[in-house]
Design an enzyme around this catalytic site. Structure first.
Site, short mmCIF file in Angstrom:
data_model
loop_
_atom_site.label_atom_id
_atom_site.label_comp_id
_atom_site.label_asym_id
_atom_site.label_seq_id
_atom_site.Cartn_x
_atom_site.Cartn_y
_atom_site.Cartn_z
N ASP A 198 1.00 -1.19 -0.08
CA ASP A 198 -0.17 -0.10 0.17
C ASP A 198 0.56 1.19 0.05
OD1 ASP A 198 -2.66 1.55 0.18
OD2 ASP A 198 -1.93 1.93 2.35
N ASP B 159 -3.41 1.43 7.52
CA ASP B 159 -2.68 0.86 6.15
C ASP B 159 -2.37 -0.01 6.08
OD1 ASP B 159 -2.65 3.62 5.18
OD2 ASP B 159 -0.55 4.12 6.71
N GLU C 99 -1.87 -1.42 -5.39
CA GLU C 99 -2.37 -1.00 -5.45
C GLU C 99 -2.43 0.07 -7.01
OE1 GLU C 99 -6.50 1.33 -4.31
OE2 GLU C 99 -4.67 1.44 -3.20
#
Length: 410
Positions: A192, A356, A276
């Protein structure tokens, strides 16, 4: 796989003049070709083919008094400048026709001698050569001194000589290198990306953001103020421009080196890496634009992708619309959107999540699911005989008239 290897070169003053002449000739050929196609379009004529354009702006132009000095540089440099124009036009046409994915590509523009980056390219036809003494021999330029930081894995197919805004010269070699897979490992990781912590891994590790641009902000501000006080067109202003460019290149080089070390470590320690698919362009338009550009997410993801392909690792991007920060990685409950100030939250199942780390774990789970789906794995649960009490409505049961969202409830 084609890879680029960049090395610093140190031309002599005479060689710098030869390179400047080559930069200028390549720029003139590019602009002449662009102007010829624009004039043909305005006159309603057919699109000039690559061969006709080459004859007009190179072969025939050398025979005129206005362009006879084009013969002072290698012909390959001029041909490659025209090839760049042809590629730019093809990218523009495929973009407006919808055949090219991604953002729309603008039509080619005229090059300027004031551009921050000047470059020329030599292919194998130019017969450039890396000598035994380590120097790079270029036609009509000479033998350039190269600082070899590492050996080339194979013979280069082309070399591009670049002059950046700070006045530095680089030789960029294109090499066709074979894949070099690493021994397989069992670990997989989801990443992330953020601003406070540059990368948060699904195993709980957090990598602090270096914030190199923020650290250099005071020096950059002072240099920019000095530049604004200089008179336009003066030599002092040119010197101040170079000082500002050197400060920015120092930040960019430091960021690139740090990201190379981090990406290499992640690829070496994990068999599969999932990140991502962030919309960096959109985030660059928000109030966090400076921090987003300082992080350099797109460059880091690109490093992970090509290193994974070469080292035999799995790399994938998850859907950017997945609510990774809202979903509990333990029970799968979606708890709703949360402001950025909320860094931890408690799920009704009782699990306390770090925002996170929880997102990184969801990215890892989504990446695994997509990779299994791509391999043809079973997505839905296998059919099982239902227990008798769950076999559905019995024929003699009475259906209720109550319904919730169109589903009848007995």
């Amino acid at each position: 796989m084609q890879l680029r290897y960049n090395y610093r070169v140190y031309p002599t003053p005479v060689q710098q003049a030869s390179l400047a002449r080559a930069f200028g000739c390549a720029r003139v050929v590019f602009n002449d070709g662009l102007r010829a196609r624009q004039q043909a379009r305005e006159a309603g004529e057919a699109y000039l083919s690559d061969g006709d354009l080459s004859k007009r702006v190179i072969t025939q132009a050398k025979q005129t008094p206005e362009r006879e000095w084009l013969g002072e540089v290698s012909a390959v440099v001029l041909q490659q400048a025209l090839a760049d124009l042809n590629v730019a036009y093809r990218n523009f046409f495929t973009s407006i026709s919808g055949k090219r994915q991604g953002r729309k590509v603008a039509p080619p523009r005229f090059r300027s001698r004031k551009d921050n980056r000047q470059a020329i390219r030599f292919t194998a036809n130019a017969r450039f050569k890396v000598l035994d003494n380590g120097r790079l021999r270029l036609p009509k330029i000479g033998d350039l001194a190269v600082r070899w930081s590492r050996h080339l894995p194979a013979a280069p197919t082309s070399v591009t000589v670049i002059r950046d805004a700070a006045g530095r010269y680089f030789a960029s070699f294109v090499v066709v290198a074979a894949d070099d897979p690493l021994p397989p490992v069992d670990a997989e990781v989801g990443i992330d990306l953020g601003l406070t912590h540059f990368a948060v891994l699904s195993n709980g590790k957090k990598v602090a953001a270096p914030k190199l641009l923020r650290r250099a902000a005071r020096k950059l501000r002072r240099l920019q103020q000095d530049l604004s006080r200089k008179q336009r067109g003066s030599n002092n202003r040119k010197k101040a421009v170079v000082k500002v460019a050197r400060a920015h290149t120092r930040v960019a080089d430091s960021r690139r080196d740090w990201q190379h070390q981090l990406s290499t470590r992640i690829i070496r320690d994990n068999q599969a890496v999932y990140v991502e698919n962030l919309c960096v362009v959109g985030l660059g338009r928000t109030r966090l634009a400076k921090s987003v550009h300082d992080a350099g997410w797109a460059q880091f993801v690109q490093m992970l992708e090509y290193k994974a392909a070469r080292r035999g690792r799995t790399f994938a991007k998850t859907n950017r619309f997945l609510p990774t920060s809202q979903t509990c990685s333990t029970c799968g409950r979606i708890d709703g959107p949360k402001p950025l100030s909320v860094r931890s939250w408690t799920c009704p199942c009782g699990t306390v999540h770090d925002r996170d780390v929880n997102a990184a774990r969801n990215i890892l789970a989504a990446g695994r699911a997509e990779s299994l789906n791509a391999c043809g794995a079973q997505v839905r649960p296998a059919p099982l005989p239902a227990p008798r009490r769950e076999a559905g409505i019995r024929p003699d049961a009475v259906r209720s008239t109550r319904s919730v969202e169109g589903i009848s409830v007995p």
